[in-house]
Enzyme design. Structure first.
Site, PDB file in Angstrom:
ATOM      1  N   ARG A   1      -4.529  15.672   6.263  1.00 45.14           N
ATOM      2  CA  ARG A   1      -5.158  15.479   4.956  1.00 45.14           C
ATOM      3  C   ARG A   1      -5.234  16.788   4.181  1.00 45.14           C
ATOM      4  NH1 ARG A   1     -11.206  13.239   3.616  1.00 45.14           N
ATOM      5  NH2 ARG A   1     -11.704  15.348   4.302  1.00 45.14           N
TER       6      ARG A   1
ATOM      7  N   GLN B   1       2.952  11.175  -2.047  1.00 44.03           N
ATOM      8  CA  GLN B   1       2.988  11.748  -0.689  1.00 44.03           C
ATOM      9  C   GLN B   1       4.406  11.777  -0.114  1.00 44.03           C
ATOM     10  OE1 GLN B   1      -0.072   9.809   1.680  1.00 44.03           O
ATOM     11  NE2 GLN B   1      -1.640  10.237   0.145  1.00 44.03           N
TER      12      GLN B   1
ATOM     13  N   HIS C   1       1.073   5.495  -1.548  1.00 41.93           N
ATOM     14  CA  HIS C   1       0.693   6.667  -2.341  1.00 41.93           C
ATOM     15  C   HIS C   1       2.023   7.391  -2.567  1.00 41.93           C
ATOM     16  CE1 HIS C   1      -3.417   5.813  -1.061  1.00 41.93           C
ATOM     17  NE2 HIS C   1      -3.008   5.850   0.189  1.00 41.93           N
TER      18      HIS C   1
ATOM     19  N   ARG D   1     -16.305   6.446   2.439  1.00 39.47           N
ATOM     20  CA  ARG D   1     -16.559   7.891   2.432  1.00 39.47           C
ATOM     21  C   ARG D   1     -16.756   8.388   1.007  1.00 39.47           C
ATOM     22  NH1 ARG D   1     -11.681   7.974   5.405  1.00 39.47           N
ATOM     23  NH2 ARG D   1     -10.577   9.024   3.729  1.00 39.47           N
TER      24      ARG D   1
ATOM     25  N   HIS E   1      -9.560   1.293   1.598  1.00 45.33           N
ATOM     26  CA  HIS E   1      -9.263   1.852   2.924  1.00 45.33           C
ATOM     27  C   HIS E   1     -10.448   1.537   3.838  1.00 45.33           C
ATOM     28  CE1 HIS E   1      -6.712   5.041   0.723  1.00 45.33           C
ATOM     29  NE2 HIS E   1      -5.867   4.429   1.519  1.00 45.33           N
TER      30      HIS E   1
ATOM     31  N   HIS F   1       0.836  -1.207   0.000  1.00 47.44           N
ATOM     32  CA  HIS F   1       0.000   0.000   0.000  1.00 47.44           C
ATOM     33  C   HIS F   1       0.864   1.248   0.000  1.00 47.44           C
ATOM     34  CE1 HIS F   1      -3.694   2.255   0.451  1.00 47.44           C
ATOM     35  NE2 HIS F   1      -3.145   2.969   1.429  1.00 47.44           N
TER      36      HIS F   1
ATOM     37  N   ASP G   1       2.386   3.240   2.744  1.00 45.77           N
ATOM     38  CA  ASP G   1       1.294   4.205   2.667  1.00 45.77           C
ATOM     39  C   ASP G   1       1.766   5.609   2.301  1.00 45.77           C
ATOM     40  OD1 ASP G   1      -1.175   5.390   2.811  1.00 45.77           O
ATOM     41  OD2 ASP G   1      -1.548   4.969   4.916  1.00 45.77           O
TER      42      ASP G   1
ATOM     43  N   HIS H   1      -5.451  -0.764   6.434  1.00 45.29           N
ATOM     44  CA  HIS H   1      -5.472  -0.242   7.809  1.00 45.29           C
ATOM     45  C   HIS H   1      -6.267  -1.164   8.747  1.00 45.29           C
ATOM     46  CE1 HIS H   1      -3.483   3.302   6.407  1.00 45.29           C
ATOM     47  NE2 HIS H   1      -4.512   3.701   5.674  1.00 45.29           N
TER      48      HIS H   1
ATOM     49  N   GLU I   1      -9.811   3.434   9.128  1.00 47.74           N
ATOM     50  CA  GLU I   1      -8.540   4.010   9.568  1.00 47.74           C
ATOM     51  C   GLU I   1      -8.763   4.905  10.783  1.00 47.74           C
ATOM     52  OE1 GLU I   1      -6.519   6.220   6.515  1.00 47.74           O
ATOM     53  OE2 GLU I   1      -4.711   6.507   7.729  1.00 47.74           O
TER      54      GLU I   1
HETATM   55 ZN   LIG Z   1      -3.736   4.899   1.911  1.00 42.04          ZN
END
Ligand SMILES: [Zn+2]
Length: 441
Positions: free
Chosen positions: A81, A63, A60, A203, A227, A58, A315, A264, A230
């Site tokens: 976030r 980031q 991203h 979400r 996800h 996992h 992540d 998560h 979390e």
């Molecule tokens: Zn993630």
């Protein structure tokens, strides 16, 4: 290619085997022998401890540009976030390619041979699709190839931004789950690239759309990630709207199967764990990010005891330290439980290797045996961290004290990507510096 390994972990609970001769035929391991006292003429010699290549299930990658820039921020996951959205708002396909390539190359230096990139930045900053609606995903695919790692691109369906959406979230959207599926069909495939599905979270995707994504993944026998739980607030919002936990909703939508991985799963209930275990699903914990974002301690032991498979991910890439992710499954729970010895070293390393390969749709990888993918990492056991540990205990030594800096050689699909701690194609520090500067100013 013929490889002679001083020591190699063959995946079981036994100590590493000595004098292991591995014959690779193209991208596969053809034969494995041990007890071979000396390297045959013409064999490549791998000193130290050889393990299967590590699967980072996992990530991203973009980031990575936030590293070191968010730690002074007070608040919670939700304040972090906001900073992540600001960065996502500045990306374009060129900067996505450069940043992802540099981040994947850093992972390769850390022993990672397979990355699961959970990809959700699809559109231009104004929320309009690029001329090629997969321009960003294709950038990730090129990045993996140039960094020399195997890739499962988990293209995330992300349809709405909650009650009060941030304008940046328009970059993540597809008009609907069918449009998501049509777009994903057009992504490039390759011998080192697989395409998987992701439901960003409950979400961002309504249950009926999640069901469409699940059916797409089932029809393609593709991995499906989401996800899940979390944050406690995510569970509460889900219960308020749907009267169920995210995991229970995914179960109702037909998403849970042996191809499903919950990312998560920090705040899941016993009933959620039962549903995941019954489905034969995997859970991917990301302990260094979960610490960084103050998420909580993932229930690794409860998941394992229930029969869930485990994988690990970096992540947010706040750090890229696969051995730290592995040992955190044990050490974080020690702090909470007051007990030691919850996992064996082999179990922890399996989560980082075979567990991740299975989760990402490469079930013949992450192990050293005949017929397996020839993805390997060699760990220096003579350096300051691991020297002095008896050979029989070097597996535990590497898991509990090893660092990315101890990885000396990395082989992907039967070819060296990293040799003597040097990436053979990229000046990784320079690539990181330039690509981060380009998106942070
Ligand atoms: Zn993630």
């Amino acid at each position: 290619m013929l490889l002679w390994c001083e020591l190699a972990w063959l995946g079981d609970e036994d100590p590493p085997a000595g004098g292991v001769l591995i014959e690779c035929d193209g991208e596969r391991i053809w034969s494995v022998d041990h007890g071979v006292a000396q390297a045959p003429t013409g064999a490549e010699v791998l000193h130290g401890l050889v393990i299967p290549g590590i699967a980072n299930a996992h990530s991203h990658a973009f980031q990575r540009a936030l590293r070191g820039r968010t730690h002074a921020t007070t608040g919670s996951f939700w304040t972090w976030r906001r900073q992540m959205y600001e960065l996502a708002g500045r990306l374009d396909p060129d900067s996505m390619l450069a940043l992802t390539r540099a981040c994947f190359a850093e992972m390769a230096l850390a022993g990672v041979t397979l990355v699961g990139e959970f990809h959700y930045v699809h559109r231009a900053p104004d929320g309009v699709p690029y001329e090629d609606p997969n321009a960003m995903g294709e950038a990730v695919i090129v990045a993996a190839s140039e960094a020399g790692v195997r890739l499962t691109l988990l293209d995330a369906c992300y349809l709405h931004g909650g009650i009060d959406p941030d304008p940046v979230q328009r970059r993540f959207f597809d008009p609907g789950a069918e449009a998501w599926a049509a777009r994903v069909e057009a992504l490039s495939r390759g011998s080192l690239v697989r395409i998987g599905a992701a439901i960003h979270s409950m979400r961002a995707v309504h249950p009926e759309s999640a069901a469409v994504v699940a059916r797409w993944a089932e029809s393609r026998s593709a991995p499906l990630h989401a996800h899940v739980s979390e944050q406690p607030a995510e569970n509460e919002a889900c219960r308020d709207v749907y009267g169920a936990t995210p995991t229970a909703l995914l179960h109702f939508d037909g998403a849970l199967s042996e191809r499903f991985t919950a990312i998560h799963a920090t705040h899941i209930t016993d009933e959620d764990i039962r549903l995941l275990a019954e489905a034969g699903a995997c859970c991917c914990l990301c302990p260094t990010t979960e610490r960084d974002l103050a998420d909580g301690i993932g229930p690794a032991t409860r998941l394992r005891d229930a029969g869930c498979r485990l994988a690990l991910g970096s992540d947010s890439n706040a750090v890229i330290e696969p051995f730290e992710e592995s040992r955190a499954l044990e050490l974080d729970e020690r702090l909470a439980s007051g007990s030691r010895g919850l996992f064996t070293g082999s179990e922890l390393l399996r989560a980082a290797t075979a567990g991740g390969y299975e989760s990402l749709g490469w079930p013949s990888g992450g192990v050293i045996r005949e017929g397996a993918l020839a993805d390997l990492a060699a760990i220096d056991t003579d350096g300051v961290r691991l020297v002095g540990i008896p050979p029989g205990q070097l597996l535990d030594g590497a898991v509990f004290a090893g660092a990315a800096a101890d990885v000396r050689d990395v082989i992907v699909a039967g070819e060296f990507v990293v040799r003597d701690r040097t990436h053979l194609k990229l000046d990784v520090a320079r690539e990181l510096a330039d690509s981060i500067a380009a998106v942070t100013g």
